[in-house]
Design a protein around this motif. Sequence first.
Motif, mmCIF file in Angstrom:
data_model
loop_
_atom_site.group_PDB
_atom_site.id
_atom_site.type_symbol
_atom_site.label_atom_id
_atom_site.label_comp_id
_atom_site.label_asym_id
_atom_site.label_seq_id
_atom_site.Cartn_x
_atom_site.Cartn_y
_atom_site.Cartn_z
ATOM 1 N N PHE A 33 30.577 49.195 42.793
ATOM 2 C CA PHE A 33 30.118 47.607 43.013
ATOM 3 C C PHE A 33 31.267 46.943 44.187
ATOM 4 N N ASP A 37 29.729 48.506 47.451
ATOM 5 C CA ASP A 37 28.544 47.580 47.557
ATOM 6 C C ASP A 37 27.230 48.136 46.842
ATOM 7 N N VAL A 39 25.236 47.973 43.508
ATOM 8 C CA VAL A 39 25.132 47.444 42.192
ATOM 9 C C VAL A 39 24.846 48.257 41.127
ATOM 10 N N PHE A 232 31.453 43.349 34.696
ATOM 11 C CA PHE A 232 30.890 42.727 35.991
ATOM 12 C C PHE A 232 31.784 41.415 36.163
ATOM 13 N N VAL A 236 34.545 40.972 39.172
ATOM 14 C CA VAL A 236 34.598 39.641 40.036
ATOM 15 C C VAL A 236 36.077 39.179 39.727
ATOM 16 N N MET A 240 36.681 41.982 42.980
ATOM 17 C CA MET A 240 35.874 42.991 43.493
ATOM 18 C C MET A 240 36.380 44.447 43.463
ATOM 19 N N LEU A 277 32.236 34.985 33.259
ATOM 20 C CA LEU A 277 31.423 35.378 34.656
ATOM 21 C C LEU A 277 30.864 34.316 35.203
ATOM 22 N N LEU A 281 32.173 32.804 38.737
ATOM 23 C CA LEU A 281 31.443 32.643 40.047
ATOM 24 C C LEU A 281 31.076 31.193 40.585
ATOM 25 N N PRO A 285 34.876 32.790 43.138
ATOM 26 C CA PRO A 285 34.210 33.781 43.474
ATOM 27 C C PRO A 285 35.138 35.148 43.976
#
Lengths: 291, 337, 245
Positions: A33, A37, A39, A232, A236, A240, A277, A281, A285
């Motif tokens: 991811f 990129d 997912v 995830f 993040v 990333m 998460l 976000l 981010p």
Amino acid sequence: MDIPVDLLINAVVAGLLIGGFYASVTAGISISFGMLDIVNIAHPGFIILGSYIVYIINSTTGADPVVTAIVMLPVFYFLGMGIYLVYYAAFERRGQEALRGLAFFFGLLFITEVGLILAFGVDYRYVEARYIGPTWHIGFVDLPLRMLVPCVVSLLMVLGLQLFLMKSFIGRAIQAVAQDQLALQLLAANPTRIKRVAFGVSIATAALAGAFLIIIQPVEPSVGREYIGRAFAICVLGGMGSLPGAVIAAMLLGVVESFTATFYGPSWAPAVSFGFLLATLAVRPAGILGR
Amino acid sequence: MRPWKFSLLMVAAGAGVFALALAIRSDYLFFAGYVVLQFIVLATAWNILGGYCGYVNFGTAAFFAIGTYTTVALHKIGANSGRYLSGTLGELLQPLFPLSVPALVILSGAVAGVIGLGMGYLTLRLRGVFFAIATLAMAVVLQTLVINWEFVGGSRGAYIIREESLPMVGFKLGYVQYLFAIMLLLAAVALSVARLIERSRLGYGFATIRDDEMAAEAAGVPTLRLKLIATAISGALMGMAGAPYPYYIGYVEPAGTFGLQYAVNSIAMPMIGGTTSWAGPLIGAILLGSMQQIATVTISSAVNLLLVGVLLVVFVVIAPNGIMGLIFDWQHARRKP
Amino acid sequence: MTAPLLEVRGLAKRFGGFVALEGIDLDVTPGERLGLIGPNGSGKSTLVNCVCGTLHNETGTVRFAGEVLDGLPAHRRTHMGLARSFQLPRPFTSLTVADNLRVPLLYTVRRRSLLISSPAELDERCLDLLRQVGLDGKARRRPSDLTQVEMRKLELARAMAAEPKLLIADEAMAGLSHSEIEDIIALLMRLNAQGITIIMIEHIMRAVMRFSQRLAVLVSGRKVADGRPEDVVNNPDVVRAYLGQ
């Protein structure tokens, strides 16, 4: 509230140990991811698949779970390459990865889970190894080996991956793909081939993470879902595509979950990763190590 | 066809289905048909955000469960109104309880819509994948909340006692038949809403979001607001589909209500039927829904779920535009010699 | 002197450590035809993106028709009368060519006046716009059926459809033939004669020189020249930037 110091310190230690394990769960997603990129929400499904393979071999031959997983690495690597081939041909080339690519991985996750239920039922499975029972005591700090061994091997694995990405030609090419595909094409490197290798590596990590998981706790087919939000969130939060960032974020989430479990009860722990998460976000981010 | 004509046609078709089902006089038909209708609503709702706007929602089960547990909570308040409805406000509300199923459907829709709006507000500014991942995590968290919420039964679950039948004008209607009729109406509403969106200004806006958000903004489309509208409509319809469920099933517990089968079916049905028009989810839901109803009886429920997963993967790889896309291509191929 | 329609003051934009734009001041008066030139990577498109709200600048202010735009999302700026075409065409691929134009008509023009409301009138508007760029024969096709050149024309038509006060054409002529360039220049001149202010970003110097009343030059994120076209092209800084140090 009056919190005993030993309880507090043990909660921190337990959090760091489980965080080390989370790092191995996230490493694969950081590559797929974060860098490619792609997912891959099916990643936890492959981890559970790894757990079950380790379980089968352990229960029939008694082989060590970690050693078994290391032997399994090439199998998972080629599995990952195969999945990338399909993904590339069906979605990435046609530019349809957003909607259909997600549905594809969701389907894979579902097939793995239901397939394992059909083959093994919903009973919890576990493995046998010398280090699963004993606990080291250093002062009032408890170090259960079933947590310590996965944590240490996991951190070694992430370290190895980081060295691979920084030192080897192919590793640097993977990082270049993450930056700029066009530039890489101009250097006469084939981004599709490099992405295939990288995706293979990311799935290979699932074999080891699967072994760690079944050492730490008994496993049934649907526990993988709990790790989607966690992995995830860590990816993040860690920025990333950054493995060191992922390790720090994993430790952080581990400690927060451990505190939640100690002071509010374990049934609340799954909600922590989601809060993490959403907060990440909404607020940051770019992740904790982000620019 | 004008939207109101289409809605009338849908309701008429629903009445026809209902009359036919009554004529066959099989309780099983109502039981199985209810589930298929529920999937029509869920698949259509999913497609409003997923198919029209291109934002994948993995949290169908969460929105469905919001509806289900709104009903459970309100049912419990209604059943013990003396205990929970005290004070002036309570006395004012008391005559409204116990709430009828249509009222519960509307309230559940409102709750789910508002939660969808909140979720969207937090995650829809970011790339679509983050929204998708957040919805997946949301399902886990809502499940955690429900497990820890003793009022609605916690992890043990809750029993809902329903009446045997309802007195209607002139005759008695069985409760399952009643729920079937409600779900039939809901399906007609969902399809009418979807078709109305498709042919309106909103539909064009949604399509531009799916195609290219940056260009959409440059053309004057307020993308964030439109995405929030889509999330709210979609979430509300899913919540409405979940509202009658406790009365249908009689006993709800978190593991079943939050089951992955809702998420996978509501994605697979539009993907297999076709995502660009209202007919796609309808075709997908009827095909997959009936197939599962038959397979659950004849084979096993795990096998039919596996089948849904395999069909989903096969369709997105081989026929990206679903059955509607295949029909469209076939018509084109025939027109050209 | 009339108040400027577009007023950029001290605008700067960074990507990480890379400075894309620095201290940009730019005024555009109503009805003007401005040419914006500069080597590749000089920040022209970044400037357009900051003005139109696709990107958000950290420092500096953009005013349009007297109002401060900072922080406004792109669609609000479009509603105010600021339209742009994208350098790489970004058509709505699932809509027909005519429906691509229907979107700004529905979301921007109809907000301002409800005069066009019947579907037939909307259809007529779309066709009329397509006729102006020579795409009327392809109204019912999908953008994927268009050539690169046709896509550029569609891109321009979509910006025109929003009925802007200021139209920014970002390399609308790349790849076009000699006569097609003449057509587009004539079209832009016609729009300008109707009172639309136009900023043209272009590499084709012949076109820029013919079209522009004023020329601004960006080099490495800074504005190095701004003035009458014939003065600007003889400016030693500009010559150096174009011919290389």
